[in-house]
Structure formats: structure tokens, C-alpha cells
Design an enzyme around this catalytic site. Sequence first.
Site, PDB file in Angstrom:
ATOM      1  N   HIS A  89       7.936  -7.116  -4.084  1.00  0.00           N
ATOM      2  CA  HIS A  89       6.642  -7.511  -4.666  1.00  0.00           C
ATOM      3  C   HIS A  89       6.760  -8.811  -5.474  1.00  0.00           C
ATOM      4  O   HIS A  89       7.231  -8.779  -6.609  1.00  0.00           O
ATOM      5  CB  HIS A  89       6.110  -6.395  -5.564  1.00  0.00           C
ATOM      6  CG  HIS A  89       5.672  -5.206  -4.782  1.00  0.00           C
ATOM      7  ND1 HIS A  89       4.409  -5.084  -4.262  1.00  0.00           N
ATOM      8  CD2 HIS A  89       6.349  -4.105  -4.382  1.00  0.00           C
ATOM      9  CE1 HIS A  89       4.320  -3.956  -3.590  1.00  0.00           C
ATOM     10  NE2 HIS A  89       5.485  -3.335  -3.645  1.00  0.00           N
ATOM     11  N   GLY A 128       0.842  -1.197   0.000  1.00  0.00           N
ATOM     12  CA  GLY A 128       0.000   0.000   0.000  1.00  0.00           C
ATOM     13  C   GLY A 128       0.874   1.241   0.000  1.00  0.00           C
ATOM     14  O   GLY A 128       2.057   1.157   0.334  1.00  0.00           O
ATOM     15  N   GLU A 176       4.385 -10.403  -6.784  1.00  0.00           N
ATOM     16  CA  GLU A 176       3.293 -10.498  -7.761  1.00  0.00           C
ATOM     17  C   GLU A 176       3.625  -9.879  -9.111  1.00  0.00           C
ATOM     18  O   GLU A 176       2.938 -10.145 -10.090  1.00  0.00           O
ATOM     19  CB  GLU A 176       2.023  -9.853  -7.189  1.00  0.00           C
ATOM     20  CG  GLU A 176       2.052  -8.338  -6.990  1.00  0.00           C
ATOM     21  CD  GLU A 176       2.701  -7.884  -5.687  1.00  0.00           C
ATOM     22  OE1 GLU A 176       3.489  -8.654  -5.111  1.00  0.00           O
ATOM     23  OE2 GLU A 176       2.448  -6.749  -5.258  1.00  0.00           O
ATOM     24  N   ASP A 196     -17.318  -8.042 -22.773  1.00  0.00           N
ATOM     25  CA  ASP A 196     -17.681  -8.000 -21.358  1.00  0.00           C
ATOM     26  C   ASP A 196     -19.185  -8.176 -21.138  1.00  0.00           C
ATOM     27  O   ASP A 196     -19.603  -8.993 -20.310  1.00  0.00           O
ATOM     28  CB  ASP A 196     -17.211  -6.690 -20.716  1.00  0.00           C
ATOM     29  CG  ASP A 196     -15.731  -6.433 -20.971  1.00  0.00           C
ATOM     30  OD1 ASP A 196     -15.029  -7.398 -21.321  1.00  0.00           O
ATOM     31  OD2 ASP A 196     -15.291  -5.281 -20.836  1.00  0.00           O
ATOM     32  N   CYS A 203       5.284  -6.031   1.374  1.00  0.00           N
ATOM     33  CA  CYS A 203       5.634  -4.609   1.468  1.00  0.00           C
ATOM     34  C   CYS A 203       4.921  -3.954   2.653  1.00  0.00           C
ATOM     35  O   CYS A 203       5.175  -4.304   3.791  1.00  0.00           O
ATOM     36  CB  CYS A 203       5.331  -3.915   0.139  1.00  0.00           C
ATOM     37  SG  CYS A 203       6.199  -2.344  -0.006  1.00  0.00           S
ATOM     38  N   TYR A 204       3.975  -3.050   2.427  1.00  0.00           N
ATOM     39  CA  TYR A 204       3.270  -2.427   3.550  1.00  0.00           C
ATOM     40  C   TYR A 204       2.626  -3.497   4.438  1.00  0.00           C
ATOM     41  O   TYR A 204       2.601  -3.368   5.662  1.00  0.00           O
ATOM     42  CB  TYR A 204       2.209  -1.453   3.038  1.00  0.00           C
ATOM     43  CG  TYR A 204       1.382  -0.826   4.140  1.00  0.00           C
ATOM     44  CD1 TYR A 204       1.801   0.325   4.789  1.00  0.00           C
ATOM     45  CD2 TYR A 204       0.181  -1.420   4.548  1.00  0.00           C
ATOM     46  CE1 TYR A 204       1.055   0.878   5.819  1.00  0.00           C
ATOM     47  CE2 TYR A 204      -0.574  -0.880   5.584  1.00  0.00           C
ATOM     48  CZ  TYR A 204      -0.138   0.272   6.209  1.00  0.00           C
ATOM     49  OH  TYR A 204      -0.883   0.812   7.228  1.00  0.00           O
ATOM     50  N   LYS A 233      -9.254  -8.691 -18.413  1.00  0.00           N
ATOM     51  CA  LYS A 233      -9.792  -8.966 -19.748  1.00  0.00           C
ATOM     52  C   LYS A 233      -9.472 -10.390 -20.230  1.00  0.00           C
ATOM     53  O   LYS A 233     -10.341 -11.093 -20.736  1.00  0.00           O
ATOM     54  CB  LYS A 233      -9.204  -7.953 -20.734  1.00  0.00           C
ATOM     55  CG  LYS A 233      -9.909  -7.914 -22.051  1.00  0.00           C
ATOM     56  CD  LYS A 233     -11.102  -7.013 -21.936  1.00  0.00           C
ATOM     57  CE  LYS A 233     -11.759  -6.685 -23.231  1.00  0.00           C
ATOM     58  NZ  LYS A 233     -12.841  -5.728 -23.021  1.00  0.00           N
TER      59      LYS A 233
END
Length: 509
Positions: free
Chosen positions: A165, A51, A167, A223, A78-79, A365
Site C-alpha cells: 500500500h 479491497g 498510500e 463542516d 493490492c487487490y 477534516k
Amino acid sequence: MILIIDFGSQYNQLIARRVRELSVYCQIEPPDIDISKVKSLAPQGIILSGGPASIYEKNSPTVDNQIFNLHIPILGICYGMQHMIHTLGGTVESARKREYGLAELKILDPTGVFYGLKNVTPCWMSHGDSASRLPAGFKITASTENTVAAAVENPEEKLYGLQFHPEVAHTPRGKKMLSNFLSRICGCKKTWTMKSFIGKETEDIRKEVTDKRVVLGLSGGVDSSVTAVLLSRAIGKQLTCIFVDNGLLITDEGRRVRGLFKGQFKIKVRHVNARKRFLEPLKGIADPERKRKIIGKTFIQVFEEEALKIKGADFLAQGTLYPDLIESRSSFGGPSAVIKSHHNVGGLPKKMRLKLIEPLKHLFKDEVRLLGKELGLSDDIIYRHPFPGPGLAVRIIGEVTARRLSILRQADDIVLEEIKKSNHYRKLWQAFAILLPLKSVGIMGDQRTYEHIVVIRAVNSLDAMTADWARLPHSLLVRISNRIINEVRGVNRVTYDISSKPPSTIEWE
Ligand code: XMP
């Protein structure tokens, strides 16, 4: 399932995505989630996301301390790691050296989240604070040059922290680290698939909708189409789709959508021919923003009138995706805010007191495309290029008239036909034609001509936020140009748009 606590990092949507890629179901919840809800969700593991805040800032986000007493494995990123260290009695300080970007991670303990990894691997750092003293029971498991406590763990309590991170793609072994956390530490079975997503979503939709009815604005794009088919699986005839033909669609769009949804999927579609209602007020209007406003307002009126005819409709379904959610949450108020409000029928739910159903709101997507495939939609829909809500009106520069619409449609048909034939369609984000409000001199046979100019636009992009003009083969451009000039009456010149976004945009208006 894995519970992700969202502390607001720009990367947190990626955490969810990675977890799903590892075939584990996850849910993102805000930090103020009630502890009773955490208990009822019974997650096998919790991830505290990164964050933008520093834990010493006033009002920095916190999660109920009790989650650390639930004996559920926790991974702080992280945060999220700093929050865990601080809460459990360690010290987090503003680092002397901030660390942003790539760093070399030296792994000191190749067990836990680092199981099966080499001693040194790149990682992506983005932080100003670091842990300087660890709570009892914790040890350091990896370091970088600037950050001693780059990774920590308390294996007894199954608490893990990564200052970097895992991710993001810049941490190439990050997925393996997350996989270790999920499988080895949390004991998750990798059983989540699009099939199970469909099962869970349809169950949730049924529970929420009960015997009420749902309306959905069907545009024919990926979508809204996927949302329609998913809802129809869940509630069948309780779903009514509304397809508004605003007269600004590409050739045959209305027929295609009707054929597909009524024909193949047996979904109720109310086809509203509102061409006149859109084209009348557009007469004489050349200003792009005025055009957009007229179209947006008319759409809401037409949709509302039609939806009110559906008795007992309590819900409005929308194909909002995760990036839409993030964008509309942000304070960014540029043109994309307008785009979203039109695209996602903004204003309707409030005005009509409809409750929103957004079953795709956690997906990206490409995940929606996978879902569409699983639901039996054809590639033609799944890989369809995006088409703007205001339609061809933003591709006809200047006034929109029936004649100009006809010219543009014919040119656009040729662009798409040739792009598909040469197998470029799937590789491109978008390809289309634009009509300019200019004429130029040409010669056809022995005659002087003074006719319209068509522009071809073809772009590559990942998310439409940035885009690059596509380097299409000259031979293809030649074919498109020749065909447009020969086949479309009123056009004697074709040009190719070689601008990227930014500073240009994908659409011309
Ligand atoms: P721009 O032109 O802003 O477009 O680079 C980015 C992407 O959004 C699409 N677009 C729209 N989509 N309603 C929509 O639903 C709109 O008003 C609208 N305007 C642009 C555009 O086609 C591109 O994919």
C-alpha cells in the site's frame, strides 16, 4: 483527472487524499462504473484500489475489462493489482505465507513508479493472495522476502501493479511512488488546489440546483459553516440556512452564528428560537438515551417545519465528510450510528423528499479546514472544537434544568477562555466542562458549603474514534479550577477527567 476505482479497501480514502495532496484532481467511483462514463470522464490515469476480497471468491468485485483497452495508464494496488493480473491472463494464488505489516521492499528497476528511489525502502503489506505468474509483457520490478511479485509493470501498455500500500504512512516513500505514477507516467500537471476545487464544486452545484432553492442546517461548526459559504458562493440567495437554537448551546452561540453569516457572508439565516420545545420534554428526564432521542426527534420536527416554509426548496445540503460517509456505509451499528443520524439530520431527506447535496463528501477534516480558509472563514470557525448535536444536555448528567444550564455555561466559558489564553485550544481536539448531579461539602470563608461538582474534560484525538486525555499543565488546571470555584455560584469542587477513549467516550453521555 485521476479515476480511482473503489474495491473497498479500508485505505482507499487515503489514495484519494494522497492524489489531492499531489495537486491532482481525482474522483472515486464504484467498480460497476459504466465504461461509457469512464470514457466521458477521460481520466489521465486510473488507480484500482485494494479491497478485502480475494479474486477467487464468488462475487468478488470486478471492473469492466474494457478499461484495460483504453490505453490509459493503470496502477493496481493490492487487490487492484491482483484483479489486473488475473484479468490479463496471469495467475494469482493464495500465498503460502500471508504478509501483513512492514516489509523491506527491494527495488529491482528504479524507473517507472520507483524513479528516484533507493534500492531498499520499507513498505506496508496486507495480503493473502499474490501473483505467481505474470501476463505477457509484464515484469517484476520489486520484491520482498515473502512476495516475489511485490511490484510489476508492463511499461509498453503503461500498466503497473503494487502488492503493498503506497498510500499509507507506513510506506514512507509511497507518496513519491504515487507522484511518479501521476506525473511521469500519466503526465498529470499538478495544478489542483483548493481554489480549483471551489471552482469545480460551485460549477457542479449550479448545474445541479439550477433555479431551485436549497436548505441547510447550520450548526455553527466547521463542516456546516464551510458548506454554507461554499453553497452561497455557488447559488447566493437560493440558499437558506436554518439555525435551530435548542437552548442547549454554549454561551452566545446563536448571536455569533447570526452575526457571522448574516453579517460577513450575507447568507440568509432563519434563526429559530426553539428553546422551550426542547427544554419542556426534557423535564424530569435523566436517562442519556432518552434525552438524546427527545432532542433528535424535536430537532427533526423543528427543522422540517421551518424548511417547509421555504417555498421551492428541492435540496438539502449537508456537511458530510468522507469519514462520515465511510462510517455510515459500514455495518457498525454502535453509538456512532446514532450520532451520525442526528448530526447529519438523518431521515429528513427521505421524509421531505429533498435531494441531498454533500459538497464535502470526499474531503477529510483538515482539507475542509483548508477549504474554509480559502473561502475566507476566520480561524475562530475553522479550528472550532466539535460540539455534539444534543449540546449541553449530554454534559449535564441527570436532568437538564435552566439553573444547571446556567452553571455549566459559566464554567464552560472559563474553561475555554483559559485554554485559549494559554494557547492550548488549537492543540486540543476538544475541551469543555461537565456538570455532575452530585453535591459535595466544602468551605468558603468560614462557611460550610454543599454545592455542585464540575468536571473538566480535555482530549487529544485525530478523528474522535480514539482519544487520550490531555496532559494540561497543572498551572493551567489550577487557574481554571480557582476561577470556576470563585466565579460560578453553586460550584465548590472541580475535578479533571483522566480517562481515555476507549473505554470511556469523549462526551459523558
Ligand atoms: P464520543 O462521546 O462518542 O464522541 O466519544 C465522539 C465525538 O462526537 C461528538 N458527539 C456528537 N456529535 N452529535 C454530534 O454531532 C452527537 O449526538 C454527538 N455525540 C458525541 C463528540 O463531541 C466527539 O467529538
